[in-house]
Design a protein around this motif. Structure first.
Motif, PDB file in Angstrom:
ATOM      1  N   ASN A  52      17.657  -3.377   1.289  1.00 47.33           N
ATOM      2  CA  ASN A  52      16.640  -2.697   0.432  1.00 47.33           C
ATOM      3  C   ASN A  52      15.311  -3.277   0.613  1.00 47.33           C
ATOM      4  O   ASN A  52      14.293  -2.544   0.630  1.00 47.33           O
ATOM      5  N   ASN A  53      15.169  -4.617   0.747  1.00 42.37           N
ATOM      6  CA  ASN A  53      14.077  -5.178   0.909  1.00 42.37           C
ATOM      7  C   ASN A  53      13.326  -5.103   2.328  1.00 42.37           C
ATOM      8  O   ASN A  53      11.994  -4.739   2.331  1.00 42.37           O
ATOM      9  N   SER A  54      13.938  -4.865   3.269  1.00 42.15           N
ATOM     10  CA  SER A  54      13.497  -4.677   4.372  1.00 42.15           C
ATOM     11  C   SER A  54      12.853  -3.257   4.449  1.00 42.15           C
ATOM     12  O   SER A  54      11.831  -2.643   5.021  1.00 42.15           O
ATOM     13  N   ILE A  55      13.765  -2.236   3.963  1.00 43.21           N
ATOM     14  CA  ILE A  55      13.296  -1.028   3.896  1.00 43.21           C
ATOM     15  C   ILE A  55      12.188  -0.457   3.137  1.00 43.21           C
ATOM     16  O   ILE A  55      11.116   0.349   3.403  1.00 43.21           O
ATOM     17  N   ALA A  56      11.870  -1.278   1.972  1.00 44.06           N
ATOM     18  CA  ALA A  56      10.729  -1.384   0.923  1.00 44.06           C
ATOM     19  C   ALA A  56       9.539  -1.885   1.814  1.00 44.06           C
ATOM     20  O   ALA A  56       8.534  -1.331   1.635  1.00 44.06           O
ATOM     21  N   SER A  57       9.641  -3.034   2.515  1.00 41.47           N
ATOM     22  CA  SER A  57       8.634  -3.275   3.440  1.00 41.47           C
ATOM     23  C   SER A  57       8.196  -2.351   4.474  1.00 41.47           C
ATOM     24  O   SER A  57       6.970  -2.297   4.599  1.00 41.47           O
ATOM     25  N   ILE A  58       9.302  -1.525   5.000  1.00 37.95           N
ATOM     26  CA  ILE A  58       8.809  -0.708   5.917  1.00 37.95           C
ATOM     27  C   ILE A  58       7.990   0.163   5.428  1.00 37.95           C
ATOM     28  O   ILE A  58       7.015   0.979   6.067  1.00 37.95           O
ATOM     29  N   PHE A  68      11.196  -2.723  12.870  1.00 39.02           N
ATOM     30  CA  PHE A  68      12.468  -2.107  12.609  1.00 39.02           C
ATOM     31  C   PHE A  68      13.904  -2.857  13.127  1.00 39.02           C
ATOM     32  O   PHE A  68      14.740  -2.309  13.041  1.00 39.02           O
ATOM     33  N   ASN A  69      13.721  -4.112  13.421  1.00 35.54           N
ATOM     34  CA  ASN A  69      14.935  -4.842  13.863  1.00 35.54           C
ATOM     35  C   ASN A  69      16.033  -4.938  12.949  1.00 35.54           C
ATOM     36  O   ASN A  69      17.035  -4.406  13.158  1.00 35.54           O
ATOM     37  N   GLU A  70      15.728  -5.082  11.778  1.00 33.23           N
ATOM     38  CA  GLU A  70      16.814  -5.078  10.866  1.00 33.23           C
ATOM     39  C   GLU A  70      17.402  -3.938  10.517  1.00 33.23           C
ATOM     40  O   GLU A  70      18.595  -3.789  10.213  1.00 33.23           O
ATOM     41  N   VAL A  71      16.574  -2.687  10.168  1.00 37.15           N
ATOM     42  CA  VAL A  71      17.342  -1.588   9.820  1.00 37.15           C
ATOM     43  C   VAL A  71      17.989  -0.967  10.995  1.00 37.15           C
ATOM     44  O   VAL A  71      18.976  -0.201  11.062  1.00 37.15           O
ATOM     45  N   GLU A  72      17.482  -1.069  12.392  1.00 34.30           N
ATOM     46  CA  GLU A  72      18.040  -0.595  13.561  1.00 34.30           C
ATOM     47  C   GLU A  72      19.363  -1.497  13.611  1.00 34.30           C
ATOM     48  O   GLU A  72      20.539  -0.704  14.099  1.00 34.30           O
ATOM     49  N   TRP A  73      19.617  -2.639  13.480  1.00 37.49           N
ATOM     50  CA  TRP A  73      20.923  -3.272  13.490  1.00 37.49           C
ATOM     51  C   TRP A  73      21.575  -2.905  12.328  1.00 37.49           C
ATOM     52  O   TRP A  73      22.768  -2.390  12.462  1.00 37.49           O
ATOM     53  N   GLY A  74      21.137  -2.166  11.077  1.00 39.16           N
ATOM     54  CA  GLY A  74      21.900  -1.800  10.154  1.00 39.16           C
ATOM     55  C   GLY A  74      22.498  -0.479  10.521  1.00 39.16           C
ATOM     56  O   GLY A  74      23.592  -0.212  10.030  1.00 39.16           O
ATOM     57  N   GLY A  75      21.656   0.261  11.076  1.00 40.98           N
ATOM     58  CA  GLY A  75      22.291   1.625  11.518  1.00 40.98           C
ATOM     59  C   GLY A  75      23.202   1.547  12.758  1.00 40.98           C
ATOM     60  O   GLY A  75      24.149   2.460  12.829  1.00 40.98           O
ATOM     61  N   PRO A 133      14.713  13.876   5.485  1.00 43.77           N
ATOM     62  CA  PRO A 133      15.903  15.012   5.486  1.00 43.77           C
ATOM     63  C   PRO A 133      17.314  14.295   5.805  1.00 43.77           C
ATOM     64  O   PRO A 133      18.081  15.092   5.398  1.00 43.77           O
ATOM     65  N   ARG A 134      17.075  13.229   6.556  1.00 47.99           N
ATOM     66  CA  ARG A 134      18.410  12.780   7.054  1.00 47.99           C
ATOM     67  C   ARG A 134      18.458  11.221   6.610  1.00 47.99           C
ATOM     68  O   ARG A 134      18.489  10.432   7.360  1.00 47.99           O
ATOM     69  N   LYS A 135      18.285  11.099   5.415  1.00 50.15           N
ATOM     70  CA  LYS A 135      18.256   9.706   4.915  1.00 50.15           C
ATOM     71  C   LYS A 135      19.542   8.933   5.186  1.00 50.15           C
ATOM     72  O   LYS A 135      20.560   9.409   4.951  1.00 50.15           O
ATOM     73  N   ILE A 136      19.413   7.678   5.606  1.00 47.29           N
ATOM     74  CA  ILE A 136      20.411   7.090   5.908  1.00 47.29           C
ATOM     75  C   ILE A 136      20.770   6.086   4.621  1.00 47.29           C
ATOM     76  O   ILE A 136      19.897   5.310   4.035  1.00 47.29           O
ATOM     77  N   ASP A 137      22.201   6.048   4.415  1.00 46.98           N
ATOM     78  CA  ASP A 137      22.537   5.069   3.314  1.00 46.98           C
ATOM     79  C   ASP A 137      22.977   3.440   3.925  1.00 46.98           C
ATOM     80  O   ASP A 137      23.747   3.362   4.792  1.00 46.98           O
ATOM     81  N   PHE A 138      22.218   2.591   3.430  1.00 47.69           N
ATOM     82  CA  PHE A 138      22.161   1.329   4.001  1.00 47.69           C
ATOM     83  C   PHE A 138      22.794   0.586   3.005  1.00 47.69           C
ATOM     84  O   PHE A 138      22.808   0.982   1.656  1.00 47.69           O
ATOM     85  N   ASP A 139      23.224  -0.663   3.316  1.00 43.51           N
ATOM     86  CA  ASP A 139      23.798  -1.741   2.284  1.00 43.51           C
ATOM     87  C   ASP A 139      22.689  -2.055   1.428  1.00 43.51           C
ATOM     88  O   ASP A 139      21.432  -2.160   1.819  1.00 43.51           O
ATOM     89  N   VAL A 140      23.040  -2.900   0.342  1.00 46.31           N
ATOM     90  CA  VAL A 140      22.040  -3.507  -0.646  1.00 46.31           C
ATOM     91  C   VAL A 140      21.126  -4.415   0.087  1.00 46.31           C
ATOM     92  O   VAL A 140      19.996  -4.450  -0.343  1.00 46.31           O
ATOM     93  N   GLU A 141      21.648  -5.202   1.175  1.00 48.12           N
ATOM     94  CA  GLU A 141      20.973  -6.310   1.826  1.00 48.12           C
ATOM     95  C   GLU A 141      19.940  -5.627   2.274  1.00 48.12           C
ATOM     96  O   GLU A 141      18.891  -6.310   2.553  1.00 48.12           O
TER      97      GLU A 141
END
Length: 550
Positions: free
Chosen positions: A211-217, A268-275, A201-209
């Motif tokens: 995408n691979n980390s989010i897909a793995s998660i 979640f280290n990479e996406v936490e840093w992205g947020g 419901p509150r999806k975050i828009d990350f950079d293209v870089e």
């Protein structure tokens, strides 16, 4: 200094804790490999590696080497996941003051000044802006986080940067939860479904870089939804062998070790840093943020707290220095006490050795003195008994022997002379005795005559010479006379000479004593009447005790 030392000790304790857990996990896995289920897993893992990227590396190996390679690969994975889980657990229970949010760094610092210097000087953070540290400290502060969220909610609503801010805050709370608790997976799943899932419901828009980390998660979380709580060991089916395929038997079930069903704290280290970067970028681009009421209120609160922190830090520094001085004093006292004890032990040991040496020396002297005393007492008793005997003999000589010689010896010789055989023997014996005595006395006369030439004042030699001359004249007269009276007189004369020497010996023993000197271990002679002593042996002893060491 105290904070730095406390952080260093915390890291050392964390390292020791994690290493202990690693060893226990690896030992349990090696124990599993020795069971039939573990051997089945290793063989299946070799088959998987032969079909994967490690095929070229495994083909030249023997079967035993392949099994060892598969076991080592599983052991490395077990150690890595155990290290990550228990490092997270220790940090959750014992958090550091400031932890750098950059995934490749993750350094822990103790003060804000150290953190700002760390961000500004480390080459790893060269791309970060100067205000990065201030933004991170703002969001770490509970009041600052609430004011920042209030500002973003007022200006942007529930969209954009506020979603990234809430996701970052959810990750901070998740990192405070130990992995053994159920909330660990529940909080991670809630954050994933709220901000990262496809239908979040509150999806975050990350950079293209990202995408691979989010897909793995997403793939990993979909797997963990159905296997959460199963741990490292799950029931798996081994590949059917040729015999089972021919017999139509089903595959064999066994317990398999796997880390696929365990939530990794670093996932979640990479996406936490992205947020966090999304929030930082949004605040940097918003020119009105630093002029807003929320930011000004935070600055006032930060300034007041900074003064309090400085004063508290000063007091803490004083307390730390006092504690260090106290610890140094206690340590110095312990070392001084230990040195004093060692010195006392050494002194006592030396005193004991010296006392033993003196005791042995004194005991040797005392034993030697006692031996001399005992020998002197024994000598006195012997001399006294000898003197008693000599007195008895002297009394017999004075009162009995003269009568015996005057009456009985003469009568005995007359009776012996009446017997022809005895007469012949008496004559031969008397002649032999005179000839031998003549030779001996002649030699003595010659010796004494030479001594007299060297020392004419020696009265003893003159006395011996005169006595010898008188004896020689008597021998000549008696050798030319064959009468019975002359021979009896000669025999009486010899017997009287022996008795006279015994009397002189008794008188000499009463006058002189032989003693042993304790220091020189040599004998000396004492005149008991005049108390005169001499190292030289008296000349009388050569005649009175011939052949003796008196």
């Amino acid at each position: 200094a105290r904070l730095n030392e406390a952080e260093r000790q915390r890291q050392l304790r964390r390292t020791a804790f994690v290493q202990q857990k690693e060893k226990a996990a690896v030992a349990e896995l090696k124990k599993h490999f020795k069971t039939p289920d573990g051997q089945l897993q290793v063989r299946d893992r070799v088959a998987e590696l032969l079909q994967g990227e490690s095929r070229a590396e495994l083909l030249p190996m023997h079967n035993d080497q392949r099994l060892q390679f598969a076991m080592q690969e599983l052991i490395v994975r077990c150690a890595a996941v155990t290290r990550q889980l228990h490092s997270h657990d220790y940090t959750a229970k014992n958090p550091s003051f400031i932890l750098c949010p950059f995934p490749a760094c993750a350094c822990s610092l103790t003060t804000e000044a150290q953190y700002r210097s760390h961000v500004a000087s480390l080459p790893l953070h060269v791309d970060l802006k100067h205000s990065f540290a201030s933004c991170h400290l703002l969001l770490r502060h509970p009041k600052g986080f609430a004011l920042t969220r209030s500002y973003l909610l007022r200006t942007h609503g529930l969209a954009g940067a506020i979603n990234s801010l809430d996701f970052w805050a959810a990750m901070q709370e998740w990192r405070k939860t130990p992995t053994a608790r159920k909330e660990f997976f529940k909080r991670a799943l809630a954050a994933y479904e709220m901000f990262l899932a496809e239908d979040a419901p509150r999806k975050i828009d990350f950079d293209v870089e990202m995408n691979n980390s989010i897909a793995s998660i997403r793939s990993r979380m979909q797997l963990l939804k159905h296997h959460d709580g199963e741990g490292y060991f799950q029931v798996a089916q081994a590949k059917r062998g040729l015999l089972r395929q021919l017999l139509g038997l089903s595959a064999q079930n066994y317990d398999k070790w796997s880390d696929l069903h365990v939530l990794n704290p670093t996932m979640f280290n990479e996406v936490e840093w992205g947020g966090f970067q999304n929030v930082f970028t949004a605040l940097e681009r918003d020119a009105q943020f630093k002029e807003s009421v929320e930011y000004l209120e935070y600055q006032k609160l930060y300034s007041s707290e900074l003064l309090q922190r400085d004063s508290a830090l000063l007091e803490d520094c004083k307390s730390h220095r006092n504690n260090l001085i106290y610890e140094w004093t206690v340590e110095f006292l312990s070392h001084e006490t230990a040195l004093r004890n060692k010195a006392e032990e050494a002194a006592l040991r030396c005193l004991q050795r010296e006392a033993d040496r003196l005791f042995h020396s004194w005991s040797e002297v005392e034993v030697h003195r006692r031996m001399l005393q005992v020998s002197y007492e024994e000598q006195v008793r012997y001399e006294m008994s000898a003197l008693v005997c000599d007195d008895a003999v002297a009394w017999a000589e004075e009162n009995v022997l003269d009568f015996v010689f005057d009456f009985y010896v003469r009568s005995l010789l007359e009776k012996m002379w009446a017997v022809p055989e005895c007469q012949k023997g008496m004559l031969e014996y008397s002649g032999l005795l005179k000839s031998k005595l003549k030779k001996k006395l002649t030699a003595m006369v010659d010796m004494n005559s030479r001594k007299a030439q060297k020392a004419s004042e020696d009265w003893f030699d003159d006395f011996v010479k005169q006595t010898t001359d008188a004896d020689m004249s008597t021998i000549k007269r008696t050798s030319n006379t064959d009468s019975q009276n002359s021979k009896a007189t000669c025999i009486q004369r010899r017997i009287r000479g022996v008795l006279s020497r015994n009397r002189v010996r008794k008188l000499f023993v009463k006058t002189f004593a032989k003693r042993l000197d304790a220091q020189s271990k040599a004998y000396y002679y004492v005149n008991v009447r005049t108390n005169e002593s001499s190292w030289t042996r008296p000349r009388f002893t050569e005649r009175l005790f011939h052949g003796s060491k008196w």
